[in-house]
Write a protein that holds these residues in place. Structure first.
Motif, PDB file in Angstrom:
ATOM      1  N   MET A  85      32.664 -82.541  30.952  1.00 31.19           N
ATOM      2  CA  MET A  85      31.621 -82.344  31.851  1.00 31.19           C
ATOM      3  C   MET A  85      30.231 -83.213  31.443  1.00 31.19           C
ATOM      4  O   MET A  85      30.045 -83.158  29.942  1.00 31.19           O
ATOM      5  CB  MET A  85      31.388 -80.534  31.819  1.00 31.19           C
ATOM      6  N   ALA A  86      29.684 -83.592  32.272  1.00 35.56           N
ATOM      7  CA  ALA A  86      28.689 -84.396  31.886  1.00 35.56           C
ATOM      8  C   ALA A  86      27.566 -83.787  31.277  1.00 35.56           C
ATOM      9  O   ALA A  86      27.060 -82.625  31.648  1.00 35.56           O
ATOM     10  CB  ALA A  86      28.094 -85.246  33.049  1.00 35.56           C
ATOM     11  N   GLU A  87      26.829 -84.453  30.056  1.00 31.82           N
ATOM     12  CA  GLU A  87      25.578 -83.771  29.528  1.00 31.82           C
ATOM     13  C   GLU A  87      24.600 -83.913  30.413  1.00 31.82           C
ATOM     14  O   GLU A  87      24.323 -84.957  30.944  1.00 31.82           O
ATOM     15  CB  GLU A  87      25.652 -84.594  28.164  1.00 31.82           C
ATOM     16  N   LEU A  88      23.837 -82.759  30.245  1.00 33.78           N
ATOM     17  CA  LEU A  88      22.326 -82.793  31.059  1.00 33.78           C
ATOM     18  C   LEU A  88      21.376 -83.814  30.721  1.00 33.78           C
ATOM     19  O   LEU A  88      21.351 -83.970  29.327  1.00 33.78           O
ATOM     20  CB  LEU A  88      21.773 -81.420  31.422  1.00 33.78           C
ATOM     21  N   THR A  89      20.458 -84.454  31.456  1.00 32.45           N
ATOM     22  CA  THR A  89      19.445 -85.231  31.255  1.00 32.45           C
ATOM     23  C   THR A  89      18.455 -84.194  30.498  1.00 32.45           C
ATOM     24  O   THR A  89      18.484 -83.157  30.860  1.00 32.45           O
ATOM     25  CB  THR A  89      18.979 -86.045  32.364  1.00 32.45           C
ATOM     26  N   ARG A  90      17.547 -84.850  30.080  1.00 30.65           N
ATOM     27  CA  ARG A  90      16.378 -84.030  29.409  1.00 30.65           C
ATOM     28  C   ARG A  90      15.756 -83.459  30.663  1.00 30.65           C
ATOM     29  O   ARG A  90      15.275 -82.034  30.521  1.00 30.65           O
ATOM     30  CB  ARG A  90      15.227 -85.073  29.045  1.00 30.65           C
ATOM     31  N   ASP A  91      15.441 -83.912  31.827  1.00 27.42           N
ATOM     32  CA  ASP A  91      14.733 -83.346  32.949  1.00 27.42           C
ATOM     33  C   ASP A  91      15.526 -82.423  33.629  1.00 27.42           C
ATOM     34  O   ASP A  91      15.020 -81.174  33.790  1.00 27.42           O
ATOM     35  CB  ASP A  91      14.289 -84.374  34.078  1.00 27.42           C
ATOM     36  N   GLU A  92      17.021 -82.415  33.475  1.00 24.19           N
ATOM     37  CA  GLU A  92      17.647 -81.415  34.047  1.00 24.19           C
ATOM     38  C   GLU A  92      17.724 -80.151  33.208  1.00 24.19           C
ATOM     39  O   GLU A  92      17.799 -79.000  33.797  1.00 24.19           O
ATOM     40  CB  GLU A  92      19.043 -82.054  34.429  1.00 24.19           C
ATOM     41  N   GLU A  93      17.751 -80.481  32.076  1.00 25.94           N
ATOM     42  CA  GLU A  93      17.965 -79.250  31.233  1.00 25.94           C
ATOM     43  C   GLU A  93      16.536 -78.643  30.907  1.00 25.94           C
ATOM     44  O   GLU A  93      16.605 -77.233  30.868  1.00 25.94           O
ATOM     45  CB  GLU A  93      17.928 -79.977  29.592  1.00 25.94           C
ATOM     46  N   PHE A  94      15.580 -79.092  31.215  1.00 29.27           N
ATOM     47  CA  PHE A  94      14.312 -78.611  31.147  1.00 29.27           C
ATOM     48  C   PHE A  94      13.952 -78.033  32.349  1.00 29.27           C
ATOM     49  O   PHE A  94      13.744 -76.711  32.496  1.00 29.27           O
ATOM     50  CB  PHE A  94      13.079 -79.692  31.113  1.00 29.27           C
TER      51      PHE A  94
ATOM     52  N   ALA B 230      16.359 -76.520  34.359  1.00 31.12           N
ATOM     53  CA  ALA B 230      17.343 -75.325  34.221  1.00 31.12           C
ATOM     54  C   ALA B 230      16.644 -74.340  33.353  1.00 31.12           C
ATOM     55  O   ALA B 230      16.884 -73.004  33.894  1.00 31.12           O
ATOM     56  CB  ALA B 230      18.728 -75.877  33.625  1.00 31.12           C
ATOM     57  N   PHE B 231      16.137 -74.690  32.342  1.00 32.44           N
ATOM     58  CA  PHE B 231      15.586 -73.631  31.395  1.00 32.44           C
ATOM     59  C   PHE B 231      14.450 -72.905  32.136  1.00 32.44           C
ATOM     60  O   PHE B 231      14.248 -71.840  32.005  1.00 32.44           O
ATOM     61  CB  PHE B 231      14.993 -74.239  29.956  1.00 32.44           C
ATOM     62  N   VAL B 232      13.341 -73.566  32.733  1.00 30.14           N
ATOM     63  CA  VAL B 232      12.298 -73.207  33.373  1.00 30.14           C
ATOM     64  C   VAL B 232      12.973 -72.330  34.849  1.00 30.14           C
ATOM     65  O   VAL B 232      12.279 -71.205  34.833  1.00 30.14           O
ATOM     66  CB  VAL B 232      11.381 -74.252  33.913  1.00 30.14           C
ATOM     67  N   ALA B 233      13.649 -72.767  35.308  1.00 29.36           N
ATOM     68  CA  ALA B 233      14.259 -71.838  36.423  1.00 29.36           C
ATOM     69  C   ALA B 233      14.852 -70.676  35.912  1.00 29.36           C
ATOM     70  O   ALA B 233      14.691 -69.587  36.681  1.00 29.36           O
ATOM     71  CB  ALA B 233      15.377 -72.586  37.175  1.00 29.36           C
ATOM     72  N   SER B 234      15.427 -70.391  34.901  1.00 26.32           N
ATOM     73  CA  SER B 234      15.946 -69.118  34.573  1.00 26.32           C
ATOM     74  C   SER B 234      15.029 -68.259  33.651  1.00 26.32           C
ATOM     75  O   SER B 234      15.334 -67.315  33.753  1.00 26.32           O
ATOM     76  CB  SER B 234      17.126 -69.446  33.232  1.00 26.32           C
ATOM     77  N   ARG B 235      13.803 -69.185  33.258  1.00 26.50           N
ATOM     78  CA  ARG B 235      12.994 -68.149  32.462  1.00 26.50           C
ATOM     79  C   ARG B 235      11.688 -68.035  32.912  1.00 26.50           C
ATOM     80  O   ARG B 235      10.793 -67.158  32.628  1.00 26.50           O
ATOM     81  CB  ARG B 235      12.619 -68.766  31.246  1.00 26.50           C
ATOM     82  N   ALA B 236      11.531 -68.491  34.411  1.00 27.61           N
ATOM     83  CA  ALA B 236      10.124 -68.393  34.822  1.00 27.61           C
ATOM     84  C   ALA B 236       9.507 -66.951  35.339  1.00 27.61           C
ATOM     85  O   ALA B 236       8.377 -66.634  34.965  1.00 27.61           O
ATOM     86  CB  ALA B 236       9.950 -69.338  36.446  1.00 27.61           C
TER      87      ALA B 236
ATOM     88  N   LYS C 196       2.871 -77.867  29.061  1.00 24.46           N
ATOM     89  CA  LYS C 196       2.736 -78.139  27.710  1.00 24.46           C
ATOM     90  C   LYS C 196       4.287 -78.501  27.079  1.00 24.46           C
ATOM     91  O   LYS C 196       4.673 -79.137  26.262  1.00 24.46           O
ATOM     92  CB  LYS C 196       2.160 -77.006  26.851  1.00 24.46           C
ATOM     93  N   LEU C 197       5.117 -77.329  27.610  1.00 20.57           N
ATOM     94  CA  LEU C 197       6.426 -77.120  27.137  1.00 20.57           C
ATOM     95  C   LEU C 197       7.289 -78.697  27.512  1.00 20.57           C
ATOM     96  O   LEU C 197       7.944 -78.889  26.821  1.00 20.57           O
ATOM     97  CB  LEU C 197       7.245 -76.133  27.802  1.00 20.57           C
ATOM     98  N   TYR C 198       6.940 -79.199  28.524  1.00 19.70           N
ATOM     99  CA  TYR C 198       7.468 -80.367  29.101  1.00 19.70           C
ATOM    100  C   TYR C 198       6.994 -81.335  28.143  1.00 19.70           C
ATOM    101  O   TYR C 198       8.098 -82.381  27.857  1.00 19.70           O
ATOM    102  CB  TYR C 198       7.214 -80.595  30.556  1.00 19.70           C
TER     103      TYR C 198
ATOM    104  N   ARG D 210      14.942 -78.757  19.940  1.00 20.08           N
ATOM    105  CA  ARG D 210      15.448 -78.742  18.465  1.00 20.08           C
ATOM    106  C   ARG D 210      15.195 -77.232  17.930  1.00 20.08           C
ATOM    107  O   ARG D 210      15.873 -76.967  17.091  1.00 20.08           O
ATOM    108  CB  ARG D 210      14.982 -79.794  17.761  1.00 20.08           C
ATOM    109  N   ALA D 211      14.504 -76.393  18.741  1.00 23.75           N
ATOM    110  CA  ALA D 211      14.157 -75.324  18.289  1.00 23.75           C
ATOM    111  C   ALA D 211      15.312 -74.359  18.250  1.00 23.75           C
ATOM    112  O   ALA D 211      16.197 -74.232  19.061  1.00 23.75           O
ATOM    113  CB  ALA D 211      12.872 -74.620  19.109  1.00 23.75           C
ATOM    114  N   GLU D 212      15.240 -73.515  17.366  1.00 24.15           N
ATOM    115  CA  GLU D 212      16.401 -72.521  17.258  1.00 24.15           C
ATOM    116  C   GLU D 212      16.477 -71.664  18.300  1.00 24.15           C
ATOM    117  O   GLU D 212      17.437 -71.250  18.892  1.00 24.15           O
ATOM    118  CB  GLU D 212      16.402 -71.680  15.905  1.00 24.15           C
ATOM    119  N   ASN D 213      15.430 -71.177  18.839  1.00 18.62           N
ATOM    120  CA  ASN D 213      15.043 -70.144  19.727  1.00 18.62           C
ATOM    121  C   ASN D 213      14.215 -70.739  20.885  1.00 18.62           C
ATOM    122  O   ASN D 213      12.919 -70.507  20.848  1.00 18.62           O
ATOM    123  CB  ASN D 213      14.617 -68.867  19.298  1.00 18.62           C
ATOM    124  N   ARG D 214      14.774 -71.319  22.101  1.00 20.88           N
ATOM    125  CA  ARG D 214      13.894 -71.769  22.702  1.00 20.88           C
ATOM    126  C   ARG D 214      13.152 -70.862  23.633  1.00 20.88           C
ATOM    127  O   ARG D 214      11.846 -71.060  24.058  1.00 20.88           O
ATOM    128  CB  ARG D 214      14.706 -72.392  23.969  1.00 20.88           C
ATOM    129  N   ASP D 215      13.518 -69.581  23.906  1.00 21.13           N
ATOM    130  CA  ASP D 215      12.491 -68.492  24.526  1.00 21.13           C
ATOM    131  C   ASP D 215      11.605 -68.221  23.653  1.00 21.13           C
ATOM    132  O   ASP D 215      10.541 -68.052  24.016  1.00 21.13           O
ATOM    133  CB  ASP D 215      13.416 -67.203  24.771  1.00 21.13           C
TER     134      ASP D 215
END
Length: 170
Positions: free
Chosen positions: A1-10, A12-18, A45-47, A55-60
């Protein structure tokens, strides 16, 4: 499976935590529109620091820290002190659902707390962080978290917004 780009990863994170970030922001500021603004500013700011967040252990935890720091920084501005909205709902507002009334009373009492105490209560009791985690998030000592929590809980106990449960009227 292809690795997500920086923007795709960001994204996905925002969509799941908004939604979660918006709830935390609302508890901090007691205004849904302002909560949306706080979340948007925090996401921006997060972007810009997504490499560090990645690199943070806990992104949340990292995102929550950005949100709380954004809220506290706004509280220190002269603009905010001049334009602070009232926390009370309009007079004569009646609620048929007692759970809703209690929830609104609690939110009103929470909104009346000073910003640092409010942030401490939200982090400790809504986000369920330990004293040490809360201290790290707020950049203060564990003793400071304990004293802020103690003062906030005492203020909440004495709050006229919180009517004793099981009694009608004031």
């Amino acid at each position: 499976m292809a690795e997500l780009t920086r923007d795709e990863e960001f994204t996905a994170f925002v969509a799941s935590r908004a939604v979660w970030l918006r709830k935390v922001a609302y508890l901090l500021c007691a205004d849904w529109h302002r909560a949306d603004d706080l979340v948007q500013e925090s996401i921006t700011k997060l972007y810009t620091h997504w490499g560090r967040a990645g690199r943070a252990e806990n992104r949340d935890g990292y995102a929550r820290t950005v949100l709380v720091n954004t809220f506290l920084a706004e509280q220190r501005t002269a603009w905010w002190r001049r334009t602070r909205p009232a926390a009370r709902p309009p007079e004569g507002t009646a609620f048929a659902d007692p759970d809703l009334a209690v929830s609104l009373d609690l939110r009103e009492a929470l909104a009346a707390l000073p910003p640092r105490q409010r942030a401490t209560v939200v982090l400790r009791y809504y986000c369920d962080l330990s004293v040490e985690q809360t201290a790290a998030e707020l950049g203060c000592s564990s003793g400071n978290v304990k004293s802020q929590s103690s003062r906030a809980l005492e203020t909440l106990r004495r709050s006229s917004a919180l009517r004793p449960l099981g009694r009608s009227g004031a």
